[in-house]
Design an enzyme around this catalytic site. Structure first.
Site: not given
Length: 240
Positions: A131-133, A137, A187
């Site tokens: 959910r925040d690729v 990260n 993001t």
């Protein structure tokens, strides 16, 4: 730097991350380097926040070991606050690592992206979605191994193969301002359309979408959708 915590962890460096200080330590018994993340200081007095932090760290631990996932080893309370002990990756973030190797050929771009796919596929095979690729990260070892990290937004999913839907069964870390929107978590520059809609079902396709944005960015040097000064986030949501 130089302190020895709990007679076990030797502090080698201190870096700033989205959730505050990240301590780089050497586990003196294992002779292994680790990154240590802590719950935000303003949340440490709230037992519910601490329990949630630990629960979600355990979700990361459940991903298990894979060469393209930064391992989460364990959670330990130190000074009345939970700390997450994570595999230390020594080459910096993906964008930084590629920036030191310019000009970069297609073979290296494709190799990095295949590694990211392998790491995400492993998480999805465990019923988890990141959910925040984004490039920040994706950490690189000095010898070119990519490791997807920061599974703080991870959701455990139950996949209904008959209806192709996903249900969420865990909540999310408290995050920095860049990663929070009114509609959901992630993001903004990388968020799939469904992530902008409150209470929408979010499955692996959201990670695949963010992966596509990341691939575009490292090739083109910019995200496909960027807000101009003064524009509201609603316009970014519409663009996605």
């Amino acid at each position: 730097i130089g302190d020895i915590i709990e007679n076990l962890y030797e502090v080698k460096d201190i870096k700033q991350g989205g959730m505050g200080a990240v301590y780089i330590v050497r586990h003196r018994r294992w002779n292994t380097m680790m990154a240590v993340k802590s719950l935000l200081e303003r949340l440490r007095d709230n037992e519910e926040d601490k329990a949630l932090f630990i629960k979600e760290a355990e979700t990361w631990i459940d991903i298990g070991f894979h060469p393209n996932v930064a391992a989460c080893y364990y959670v330990r309370n130190i000074d009345a606050s939970p700390r997450i002990f994570i595999e230390y990756v020594d080459g910096g973030g993906l964008s930084e690592w590629l920036g030191l190797r310019k000009p970069v050929g297609w073979d290296l771009f494709i190799d990095c992206m295949i590694q990211a796919c392998d790491g995400l596929h492993h998480a999805h095979s465990k019923g988890l979605i990141h959910r925040d690729v984004k490039p920040a990260n994706c950490m690189m070892t000095k010898d070119g191994i990519l490791k997807v990290t920061d599974f703080g937004l991870t959701k455990r999913l139950t996949h209904d193969s008959t209806s192709e839907t996903y249900s969420e069964s865990s909540a999310t870390f408290p995050l920095d301002r860049e990663s929070v929107t009114a509609a959901g978590m992630g993001t903004p520059g990388y968020m799939a359309p469904e992530m902008w809609i409150p209470e929408s079902e979010i499955g692996p396709p959201a990670d695949i979408y963010a992966f596509g944005i990341m691939f575009f960015e490292i090739i083109c040097g910019r995200k496909p959708f960027v807000l101009k000064p003064g524009e509201k986030r609603d316009k970014l949501a519409i663009a996605h």
